[in-house]
Motif scaffolding. Structure first.
Motif, PDB file in Angstrom:
ATOM      1  N   PHE A  40      47.251  56.096  67.611  1.00 57.56           N
ATOM      2  CA  PHE A  40      47.070  56.106  66.154  1.00 57.56           C
ATOM      3  C   PHE A  40      45.632  55.912  65.692  1.00 57.56           C
ATOM      4  O   PHE A  40      45.265  56.400  64.629  1.00 57.56           O
ATOM      5  CB  PHE A  40      47.970  55.050  65.482  1.00 57.56           C
ATOM      6  N   ILE A  41      44.806  55.189  66.442  1.00 56.97           N
ATOM      7  CA  ILE A  41      43.424  54.978  65.992  1.00 56.97           C
ATOM      8  C   ILE A  41      42.406  55.671  66.885  1.00 56.97           C
ATOM      9  O   ILE A  41      41.219  55.725  66.560  1.00 56.97           O
ATOM     10  CB  ILE A  41      43.077  53.479  65.885  1.00 56.97           C
ATOM     11  N   GLY A  42      42.854  56.231  68.014  1.00 57.50           N
ATOM     12  CA  GLY A  42      41.943  56.958  68.889  1.00 57.50           C
ATOM     13  C   GLY A  42      40.787  56.103  69.364  1.00 57.50           C
ATOM     14  O   GLY A  42      40.971  54.992  69.863  1.00 57.50           O
ATOM     15  N   MET A  43      39.556  56.610  69.181  1.00 57.65           N
ATOM     16  CA  MET A  43      38.355  55.886  69.605  1.00 57.65           C
ATOM     17  C   MET A  43      37.803  54.987  68.502  1.00 57.65           C
ATOM     18  O   MET A  43      36.656  54.562  68.554  1.00 57.65           O
ATOM     19  CB  MET A  43      37.272  56.876  70.044  1.00 57.65           C
ATOM     20  N   MET A  72      40.106  60.785  66.940  1.00 57.55           N
ATOM     21  CA  MET A  72      39.721  59.851  65.874  1.00 57.55           C
ATOM     22  C   MET A  72      40.928  59.691  64.970  1.00 57.55           C
ATOM     23  O   MET A  72      41.313  60.630  64.258  1.00 57.55           O
ATOM     24  CB  MET A  72      38.528  60.381  65.083  1.00 57.55           C
ATOM     25  N   GLY A  73      41.536  58.512  65.003  1.00 58.18           N
ATOM     26  CA  GLY A  73      42.836  58.374  64.373  1.00 58.18           C
ATOM     27  C   GLY A  73      43.810  59.267  65.114  1.00 58.18           C
ATOM     28  O   GLY A  73      43.890  59.263  66.339  1.00 58.18           O
ATOM     29  N   THR A  74      44.537  60.086  64.375  1.00 51.84           N
ATOM     30  CA  THR A  74      45.430  61.056  65.007  1.00 51.84           C
ATOM     31  C   THR A  74      44.813  62.449  65.044  1.00 51.84           C
ATOM     32  O   THR A  74      45.472  63.415  65.448  1.00 51.84           O
ATOM     33  CB  THR A  74      46.766  61.120  64.244  1.00 51.84           C
ATOM     34  N   ASP A  75      43.536  62.577  64.625  1.00 52.02           N
ATOM     35  CA  ASP A  75      42.862  63.874  64.609  1.00 52.02           C
ATOM     36  C   ASP A  75      42.327  64.220  65.991  1.00 52.02           C
ATOM     37  O   ASP A  75      41.711  63.383  66.659  1.00 52.02           O
ATOM     38  CB  ASP A  75      41.700  63.878  63.620  1.00 52.02           C
ATOM     39  N   CYS A  76      42.533  65.469  66.396  1.00 51.38           N
ATOM     40  CA  CYS A  76      41.936  65.987  67.621  1.00 51.38           C
ATOM     41  C   CYS A  76      40.449  66.201  67.353  1.00 51.38           C
ATOM     42  O   CYS A  76      40.064  66.884  66.402  1.00 51.38           O
ATOM     43  CB  CYS A  76      42.615  67.288  68.001  1.00 51.38           C
ATOM     44  N   PHE A  77      39.596  65.645  68.202  1.00 49.38           N
ATOM     45  CA  PHE A  77      38.155  65.590  67.959  1.00 49.38           C
ATOM     46  C   PHE A  77      37.420  66.211  69.138  1.00 49.38           C
ATOM     47  O   PHE A  77      37.525  65.735  70.266  1.00 49.38           O
ATOM     48  CB  PHE A  77      37.739  64.130  67.769  1.00 49.38           C
ATOM     49  N   LEU A  78      36.717  67.324  68.896  1.00 49.76           N
ATOM     50  CA  LEU A  78      35.922  67.986  69.929  1.00 49.76           C
ATOM     51  C   LEU A  78      34.478  67.528  69.803  1.00 49.76           C
ATOM     52  O   LEU A  78      33.847  67.723  68.767  1.00 49.76           O
ATOM     53  CB  LEU A  78      35.996  69.507  69.778  1.00 49.76           C
ATOM     54  N   ARG A 213      33.907  54.039  56.747  1.00 54.22           N
ATOM     55  CA  ARG A 213      35.275  54.554  56.621  1.00 54.22           C
ATOM     56  C   ARG A 213      35.538  55.657  57.631  1.00 54.22           C
ATOM     57  O   ARG A 213      36.623  55.726  58.219  1.00 54.22           O
ATOM     58  CB  ARG A 213      35.508  55.074  55.194  1.00 54.22           C
ATOM     59  N   MET A 214      34.561  56.546  57.854  1.00 57.96           N
ATOM     60  CA  MET A 214      34.717  57.614  58.846  1.00 57.96           C
ATOM     61  C   MET A 214      35.015  57.051  60.232  1.00 57.96           C
ATOM     62  O   MET A 214      35.780  57.640  61.008  1.00 57.96           O
ATOM     63  CB  MET A 214      33.445  58.464  58.914  1.00 57.96           C
ATOM     64  N   LEU A 215      34.391  55.920  60.555  1.00 53.25           N
ATOM     65  CA  LEU A 215      34.531  55.330  61.883  1.00 53.25           C
ATOM     66  C   LEU A 215      35.664  54.310  61.970  1.00 53.25           C
ATOM     67  O   LEU A 215      35.817  53.640  62.985  1.00 53.25           O
ATOM     68  CB  LEU A 215      33.210  54.670  62.296  1.00 53.25           C
ATOM     69  N   SER A 216      36.471  54.211  60.909  1.00 53.04           N
ATOM     70  CA  SER A 216      37.580  53.244  60.873  1.00 53.04           C
ATOM     71  C   SER A 216      38.871  53.971  60.509  1.00 53.04           C
ATOM     72  O   SER A 216      39.238  54.049  59.332  1.00 53.04           O
ATOM     73  CB  SER A 216      37.293  52.137  59.846  1.00 53.04           C
TER      74      SER A 216
END
Length: 500
Positions: A40-43, A72-78, A213-216
């Motif tokens: 849920f929170i990823g990195m 990042m969160g539940t977003d797939c991050f490349l 906020r972006m990093l949380s």
């Protein structure tokens, strides 16, 4: 008991459906493996500190084969930090939209060119582009020259006559914001003579709030964020900035609210227009192509982007030269050879300052003004890597790490983390990949104001180092950077100014 079993069964079904709907992301993550992160929170926990964010990403890029996928969160991050992949993304018609996390910026200061997505971005870019044309920029030279003289007087008074060691960044921000106000909005704000510190603190506060906020990831949902202390901080700084922008836009407010005909408004307000930003948008408002909210959003973002990135890049150039006296002397030699001792500096003279451009580029290479940019894949993207081709699914968020790519020894050689203009941009410098140096990005969504920034930085730098020496006790390896929308230092070293 039966109700609990049914509830658990429904929850499991929803969970399996959620996993199944995201199978394309898991397939991509299996092929381009990176750090797994937490559910849920990823990195989020590892990346939540802006003071260590860039260093953390640099470590990951050495541990895993970039580009790699994480969460990042539940977003797939490349994550991307190599020139070849950067070129593919910047030139892809499927990656022109900014990353979804920029919505946090647009929700705070408005949806301008920096944050907007197609088709809004295409329309606004086409309408505003003439305000940053080459001929319009040449009309700004008198303003740039005048503000350069104000800067020299400030340096002489405080740095030479009073003998103070200066935090030059604070002085530069006032000069650059004053120039931005005049050249985009046609307004003189006199930042040298009033209590403008609240505006600068508000700009800094806004970027810090948005990045935190972006990093949380736990603050992504609006319902949770509006109950956090960070939202209260955002509301405070946004109120200050909106008041500042409304003050700048007072002339156009009267145009929007006026009952006069468009012809009367045109003759009463335009005068001797030089097609600056405010004049361009006034025409578009009159024609019904832009709304008042569009104008406010674009003014907010234009002023913020112009002021933040230009003052940041200029400051790091001055700081690098202050730490390297030899390059400062070579710069001075070019300035004495190409410029008059006093007076107006023309565009033609600026274009002959090749070494000046080299020292600016080298500073922007080491200290990218915008350290990371985010894009979103609007369609499935075929990505090439040296070990094959991979499909990046639609909806993937893409982070392009400009800061670490431009410092990477694998790209720039053994002197990558040193300040050496000739080694990296001189006539004998090795040929680099065309997308290894992208301080203003490149491709389909290159920064609209890059020529503006180049001209202003070149002129201010030339004026300063023609007449003054600047030195500092700080060393390059001691500087601690913070990952922000524009690059920041944890501590800003003081500089000593002396006349030549």
């Amino acid at each position: 008991m039966l109700a609990c079993i049914i509830l658990i069964g429904w929850l499991l079904l929803l969970w399996f459906y959620f996993l199944w709907s995201r199978r394309r992301y898991y397939r991509a993550a299996w092929q381009l493996r990176g750090p797994i992160g937490w559910p849920f929170i990823g990195m989020g926990l590892q990346m939540m500190n802006p003071a260590t964010f860039l260093q953390y990403m640099d470590g990951l890029s050495r541990q895993f084969k970039a580009p790699f996928i994480s969460w990042m969160g539940t977003d797939c991050f490349l994550y991307v930090n190599d020139p070849s992949t950067v070129e593919q993304i910047f030139n892809s018609t499927h990656c022109t939209n900014k990353g979804d996390l920029y919505r946090f910026i647009s929700s705070a200061i408005g949806d301008g060119l920096f944050t907007s997505s197609s088709p809004r971005w295409h329309k606004h870019r086409r309408l505003i582009n003439p305000a940053f044309g080459r001929q319009v920029l040449s009309n700004f030279l008198p303003i740039f020259n005048a503000e350069a003289e104000v800067l020299l007087q400030k340096l002489d008074l405080e740095g030479v006559q009073h003998g103070k060691r200066l935090e030059i960044y604070q002085i530069l921000k006032k000069i650059v914001l004053e120039a931005a106000g005049q050249t985009t909005m046609g307004r003189t704000m006199n930042f040298q003579h009033d209590g403008s510190i609240a505006i600068f603190e508000a700009y800094n506060g806004l970027t810090e709030v948005c990045v935190k906020r972006m990093l949380s990831p736990w603050l992504y949902p609006g319902l949770i964020y509006r109950r956090s202390w960070l939202f209260g901080q955002q509301q405070k700084v946004v109120g200050i900035l909106f008041g500042f922008i409304e003050q700048l836009l007072e002339p156009i407010v009267s145009v929007v609210a006026s009952d006069a005909s468009p012809e009367q408004q045109h003759s009463e307000t335009r005068g001797n227009s030089k097609a600056i930003f405010i004049e361009q948008v006034r025409e578009h408002v009159e024609r019904g192509q832009l709304s008042w909210q569009d104008v406010r959003d674009e003014a907010n973002v234009t002023i913020a982007a112009t002021f933040e990135t230009t003052s940041t890049a200029l400051y790091f150039t001055i700081l690098c030269l202050a730490m390297h006296a030899g390059y400062q002397e070579k710069l001075h030699e070019e300035l004495v050879r190409e410029l008059p001792p006093t007076g107006y500096v023309s565009l033609e003279q600026l274009q002959r300052l090749d070494y000046t451009e080299m020292v600016i580029n080298e500073a922007m290479r080491l200290f990218a003004p915008v350290p990371m940019v985010l894009r979103s894949a609007e369609q499935d993207l075929q990505l090439r890597r040296d070990d094959g081709e991979f499909v990046i699914p639609r909806g993937t968020q893409i982070g392009i790490d400009i800061y670490n790519m431009q410092r990477d020894e694998r790209v720039w050689g053994p002197l990558a983390r040193t300040y050496n203009p000739e080694a990296h941009f001189g006539a004998d410098a090795p040929q680099r990949h065309a997308f290894a140096f992208v301080p203003f990005t490149k491709g389909l969504r290159m920064c609209i104001g890059y020529r503006y920034a180049q001209i202003l930085m070149k002129l201010l730098l030339a004026k300063i180092f023609y007449s003054y020496r600047i030195s500092t006790e700080a060393r390059l390896e001691e500087l601690l950077v913070k990952g922000n929308i524009s690059l920041k230092l944890q501590d800003y070293p003081l500089c000593q100014v002396s006349r030549r």
